[in-house]
Design a protein around this motif. Structure first.
Motif, short mmCIF file in Angstrom:
data_model
loop_
_atom_site.label_atom_id
_atom_site.label_comp_id
_atom_site.label_asym_id
_atom_site.label_seq_id
_atom_site.Cartn_x
_atom_site.Cartn_y
_atom_site.Cartn_z
N LYS A 6 0.80 -1.23 0.00
CA LYS A 6 0.00 0.00 0.00
C LYS A 6 0.83 1.28 0.00
O LYS A 6 0.41 2.29 -0.54
N LYS A 7 2.02 1.25 0.57
CA LYS A 7 2.83 2.48 0.62
C LYS A 7 3.39 2.84 -0.76
O LYS A 7 3.76 3.98 -0.98
N ASN A 8 3.44 1.88 -1.67
CA ASN A 8 3.97 2.16 -3.01
C ASN A 8 2.87 2.35 -4.05
O ASN A 8 3.17 2.50 -5.24
N MET A 9 1.62 2.34 -3.63
CA MET A 9 0.51 2.48 -4.58
C MET A 9 0.29 3.95 -4.92
O MET A 9 0.54 4.84 -4.11
N LYS A 10 -0.20 4.21 -6.16
CA LYS A 10 -0.55 5.59 -6.49
C LYS A 10 -1.83 5.95 -5.75
O LYS A 10 -2.69 5.12 -5.50
N HIS A 11 -1.94 7.22 -5.42
CA HIS A 11 -3.05 7.67 -4.60
C HIS A 11 -4.12 8.41 -5.39
O HIS A 11 -5.11 8.86 -4.82
N GLU A 12 -3.91 8.53 -6.68
CA GLU A 12 -4.91 9.12 -7.56
C GLU A 12 -5.01 8.26 -8.80
O GLU A 12 -4.00 7.74 -9.28
N CYS A 13 -6.22 8.14 -9.32
CA CYS A 13 -6.44 7.37 -10.54
C CYS A 13 -7.03 8.32 -11.59
O CYS A 13 -8.14 8.83 -11.41
N PRO A 14 -6.30 8.55 -12.68
CA PRO A 14 -6.81 9.47 -13.70
C PRO A 14 -8.01 8.91 -14.46
O PRO A 14 -8.68 9.64 -15.17
N HIS A 15 -8.26 7.63 -14.29
CA HIS A 15 -9.35 6.96 -15.02
C HIS A 15 -10.34 6.33 -14.06
O HIS A 15 -10.89 5.26 -14.33
N GLN A 16 -10.61 6.98 -12.95
CA GLN A 16 -11.40 6.37 -11.88
C GLN A 16 -12.81 5.97 -12.33
O GLN A 16 -13.27 4.89 -11.98
N GLN A 17 -13.48 6.80 -13.11
CA GLN A 17 -14.83 6.46 -13.58
C GLN A 17 -14.80 5.22 -14.47
O GLN A 17 -15.61 4.31 -14.32
N GLU A 18 -13.86 5.19 -15.42
CA GLU A 18 -13.74 4.04 -16.32
C GLU A 18 -13.38 2.78 -15.54
O GLU A 18 -13.89 1.70 -15.81
N CYS A 19 -12.51 2.93 -14.56
CA CYS A 19 -12.10 1.79 -13.74
C CYS A 19 -13.29 1.26 -12.93
O CYS A 19 -13.45 0.04 -12.80
N LEU A 20 -14.11 2.16 -12.40
CA LEU A 20 -15.27 1.73 -11.64
C LEU A 20 -16.24 0.97 -12.53
O LEU A 20 -16.79 -0.07 -12.13
N GLN A 21 -16.43 1.45 -13.74
CA GLN A 21 -17.32 0.75 -14.68
C GLN A 21 -16.76 -0.63 -15.03
O GLN A 21 -17.49 -1.62 -15.09
N LEU A 22 -15.45 -0.70 -15.25
CA LEU A 22 -14.82 -1.98 -15.55
C LEU A 22 -14.93 -2.91 -14.35
O LEU A 22 -15.24 -4.10 -14.50
N LEU A 23 -14.72 -2.38 -13.17
CA LEU A 23 -14.83 -3.18 -11.95
C LEU A 23 -16.23 -3.77 -11.81
O LEU A 23 -16.40 -4.95 -11.50
N GLN A 24 -17.24 -2.96 -12.07
CA GLN A 24 -18.61 -3.46 -12.00
C GLN A 24 -18.86 -4.53 -13.05
O GLN A 24 -19.53 -5.53 -12.78
N SER A 25 -18.30 -4.36 -14.24
CA SER A 25 -18.43 -5.39 -15.27
C SER A 25 -17.77 -6.68 -14.85
O SER A 25 -18.29 -7.77 -15.08
N ILE A 26 -16.62 -6.56 -14.21
CA ILE A 26 -15.91 -7.75 -13.73
C ILE A 26 -16.75 -8.48 -12.68
O ILE A 26 -16.96 -9.69 -12.76
N LEU A 27 -17.26 -7.73 -11.71
CA LEU A 27 -18.05 -8.35 -10.64
C LEU A 27 -19.39 -8.87 -11.13
O LEU A 27 -19.95 -9.80 -10.55
#
Length: 90
Positions: A6-27
């Motif tokens: 977690k300490k090496n993860m990026k803290h902002e996602c420039p594609h957060q909306q698209e990622c959320l949509q993809l995540l929902q598709s995955i689930l």
């Protein structure tokens, strides 16, 4: 999915909306194997907002399954998803 550093993860996602949509598709089981592998195997290990969204989405789905004896009404699910998306945009 491996436990990310977690300490090496990026803290902002420039594609957060698209990622959320993809995540929902995955689930929802609608994403391709390639999409799922790339997102779950790489992106979640590098991106804190998406990692948190994944766990939030899983928790919401688990809660709905536990609290609704039958399948949750689609309008309720859509309303909850929309509120989550709105809160992510703030």
């Amino acid at each position: 999915m491996n436990t990310p550093d977690k300490k090496n993860m990026k803290h902002e996602c420039p594609h957060q909306q698209e990622c959320l949509q993809l995540l929902q598709s995955i689930l929802d089981g609608e994403a391709t194997t390639e999409q799922k592998d790339r997102f779950m195997g790489h992106h979640l290990e590098e991106c804190m907002p998406c990692y948190q969204n994944y766990h939030l989405e899983v928790a919401i789905r688990d809660l709905l399954k536990k609290k609704c004896s039958n399948e949750a009404p689609q309008d309720l699910v859509d309303s909850i998803k929309q509120k989550v998306i709105q809160n992510l945009s703030k």
